[in-house]
Design an enzyme around this catalytic site. Structure first.
Site, PDB file in Angstrom:
ATOM      1  N   LYS A   1      28.827  48.609  44.682  1.00  0.00           N
ATOM      2  CA  LYS A   1      28.370  47.789  45.799  1.00  0.00           C
ATOM      3  C   LYS A   1      29.519  47.625  46.787  1.00  0.00           C
ATOM      4  CE  LYS A   1      26.050  44.792  48.279  1.00  0.00           C
ATOM      5  NZ  LYS A   1      25.640  43.471  47.760  1.00  0.00           N
TER       6      LYS A   1
ATOM      7  N   HIS B   1      30.446  45.502  49.930  1.00  0.00           N
ATOM      8  CA  HIS B   1      29.995  44.242  50.532  1.00  0.00           C
ATOM      9  C   HIS B   1      31.038  43.731  51.508  1.00  0.00           C
ATOM     10  CE1 HIS B   1      28.658  40.088  50.930  1.00  0.00           C
ATOM     11  NE2 HIS B   1      27.563  40.373  50.245  1.00  0.00           N
TER      12      HIS B   1
ATOM     13  N   HIS C   1      19.122  44.524  52.449  1.00  0.00           N
ATOM     14  CA  HIS C   1      18.538  43.662  53.496  1.00  0.00           C
ATOM     15  C   HIS C   1      18.725  44.247  54.895  1.00  0.00           C
ATOM     16  CE1 HIS C   1      22.615  42.196  53.059  1.00  0.00           C
ATOM     17  NE2 HIS C   1      22.313  41.476  52.011  1.00  0.00           N
TER      18      HIS C   1
ATOM     19  N   HIS D   1      27.775  32.304  51.189  1.00  0.00           N
ATOM     20  CA  HIS D   1      28.972  33.062  51.551  1.00  0.00           C
ATOM     21  C   HIS D   1      30.216  32.192  51.706  1.00  0.00           C
ATOM     22  CE1 HIS D   1      26.945  36.875  51.714  1.00  0.00           C
ATOM     23  NE2 HIS D   1      25.928  36.234  52.253  1.00  0.00           N
TER      24      HIS D   1
END
EC number: 3.5.1.5
Length: 571
Positions: free
Chosen positions: A221, A223, A276, A324
């Site tokens: 991932k 990110h 997303h 976040h």
């Protein structure tokens, strides 16, 4: 001589047949039966005075050694899958689907594909709907209880990352490094669902990435909270190409290291799973959505913005701030959160899902999304889009099969293909693990009646254990024997990289679950996304954030009322 009965009589006994339609929950969607595998007059049904008895539809001679004798038959089910809406019996043996067809006793019945013997159990699905267990590919592994909540909604596979309630797990779906990956693989032994973990994709030294793949990560991932730079992304993709694993990307919302075009330049023509893709969950503001036009991008969107309602925008600011680790006292943090919440792109998201431009739907569990609402929200979007856009091409009154096949693919076969596990799960097909969800049509998309996991009932709505019958109140979801003892490990799979599988990660960690390698990922393209492979030209107005598909502005109205909501959750 033959016996004639009315359509209503037949349906009440054996469920709907060819040409009949079933309404899905309280939505405006109707599934119409395309084929019925039954031989009329020889349907296999269980119960007092019914046909599945010794010497009748149950064969008295055969033993389990016969390859066509089922351990379990799900009888007279309406199967809704990405490629079919059919009525059939499902034969399960050794935890896997081995046949879809007509069950019974071939000694006295015609066209029998599945033999019912003395070793066969029955789940009666007359009038019920069966679907493949759902696959959620955007799971923050924050809380082990997510698995149970998801299972009770019809999800049987989780893919993502995390180590518990750490800040990294809350924000980034990452299980970082070999030590954490090994601990999570061990923890998965106690979960009642299939799992696969993604490692951290940020490193310029490929060894730091490779060691995670060797440890069992099924992908990486990348990110933005760890730095979604073009350099980091390119290095991760290099490793993915070498080891045939997937890259999941949460792109750079702030456009600090580059814009959407810079990210796509780093990707080149290599395949990746774009998380997303609408952008409210994160990613290049305001035009990440344009990436869905590329043939090498496999786009998903997450359930907090699906479907678009009059509450959607208001609830998102606080979710972004908490997820976040942002500080409301810092203006820049507020601006960061605000940049992600754009009603224009959110309003376009439903339409892009309906057009098959977005290929998948996932949860983003406890990191803005709801782990138990992937399936419900998928069908709410389908309902809203039929309401606003009318039937899809080929659909007509009481037949929404094309739309239904498009939407069910978004949380079953397409996530399975994307992450290299479609050989094992993702559809109702012979050879696949028997992860099967049974629905009463009234509750379709909201509350399954029972979930079969690896051929054994894992979770079911059941009554008081001291009741005289199994429907004594309170009726609620209860763990079944699939979640007890050794069945936890014998009915679920743990997915790992091919290199970890070949190097014996199961033996190294003494894993008891079925361990299977992911495969056939790096050659994928959007054309492989079933019923969701559209690649039109996409544009976003940088001032108004309006979205254009092939030059036409697309949007949807905010819903004030939805199906599959309060009438199903009074208690």
């Amino acid at each position: 001589m033959s016996f004639k009965m009315t359509q209503n009589q037949y349906t009440s006994l054996y469920g709907p047949t060819v040409g009949d339609s079933i309404r899905l929950g309280d939505t405006n969607l109707f599934a119409q039966i395309e084929k019925d595998y039954a031989v009329y007059g020889e349907e296999a049904t269980f119960g007092g005075g019914k046909s599945i008895r010794d010497g009748m539809a149950q064969n008295p001679r055969v033993t389990r050694d016969d390859v066509n004798v089922a351990d379990l038959v799900i009888s007279n089910a309406v199967i809704i899958d990405y490629d079919k809406v059919v009525k059939a019996d499902i034969g399960i043996k050794n935890g896997y689907i081995f046949a879809i067809g007509n069950a019974g006793n071939p000694d006295i019945m015609d066209n029998v594909d599945i033999i019912i013997g003395s070793t066969t159990d029955i789940i009666a699905a007359e009038g019920k709907i069966v679907t493949a267990g759902g696959i959620d590919t955007h799971v923050h592994f924050i809380n082990p209880e997510q698995a149970e909540v998801a299972l009770e909604s019809g999800i049987t596979t989780h893919i993502g990352g995390g180590t518990g309630a750490s800040e990294g797990s809350k924000a980034t779906t990452v299980t970082p490094g070999p030590w954490h990956i090994h601990r999570m693989l061990e923890a998965a032994e106690g979960l009642p669902i299939n799992v696969g973990f993604t490692g951290k994709g940020q490193a310029t030294n490929p060894t730091a990435l490779i060691e995670q793949i060797n440890a069992g990560a099924i992908g990486l991932k990348v990110h933005e909270d760890w730095g979604a730079t073009p350099s980091a992304l390119s290095h991760a993709l290099d490793v993915a190409d070498e080891f045939d694993v997937q890259i999941a990307l949460h792109a750079d919302t702030l456009n600090e290291a580059g814009f959407m075009e810079d990210t796509m330049a780093a990707v080149k023509d290599r395949v990746l799973h774009m998380y997303h893709t609408e952008g409210a969950g994160g990613g290049h503001a305001p035009d990440l959505i344009k990436s869905a036009a590329f043939s090498n991008i496999l786009p998903s969107s997450t359930n907090p913005t699906l479907p678009y309602t009059h509450n959607t925008v208001d609830e998102h600011l606080d979710m972004v701030m908490i997820t976040h680790h942002l500080n409301a006292a810092i203006p820049e943090d507020i601006a960061f959160a605000d940049s992600r919440i754009r009603k224009e792109t959110i309003a376009a998201e439903d339409v892009l899902q309906d057009m098959g431009v977005f290929s998948m739907i996932s949860s983003d569990s406890q990191a803005m999304g709801r782990v138990g609402e992937v399936i419900t929200r998928t069908w709410q979007v389908a309902h809203r889009m039929k309401e606003q856009r009318g039937p899809l091409d080929g659909d007509f009154e009481h037949n929404d099969n094309n739309r239904i096949k498009r939407y069910i693919a978004k949380y079953t076969i397409n996530p399975a293909i994307t992450h290299g596990i479609s050989e094992y799960v993702g559809s109702i097909e012979p050879g696949k693990l028997a992860d099967i969800v049974l629905w009463d049509p009234i509750f379709f998309g909201v509350k399954p009646e029972l979930v079969v996991k690896g051929g054994l009932i894992n979770s079911a709505v059941n009554g008081d254990a001291n009741g005289s019958i199994p429907t004594s109140e309170p009726m609620k979801y209860r763990k079944m024997y699939g979640q007890y003892g050794g069945n936890l490990t014998s009915t679920s799979m743990t997915f790992v990289s091919k290199t970890a599988y070949e190097n014996g990660i199961n033996r190294a960690l003494n894993l008891k679950r079925m361990v299977r390698p992911v495969k056939n990922i790096r050659q994928l393209s959007k054309a492989d996304m079933k019923n969701n492979s559209a690649t039109p030209k996409l544009d976003v107005d940088p001032q108004t954030y309006e979205v254009y598909v092939d030059g036409e502005n697309i949007t949807s109205n905010a819903a004030t009322e939805l199906p599959l909501t309060q009438r199903y959750f009074l208690f």
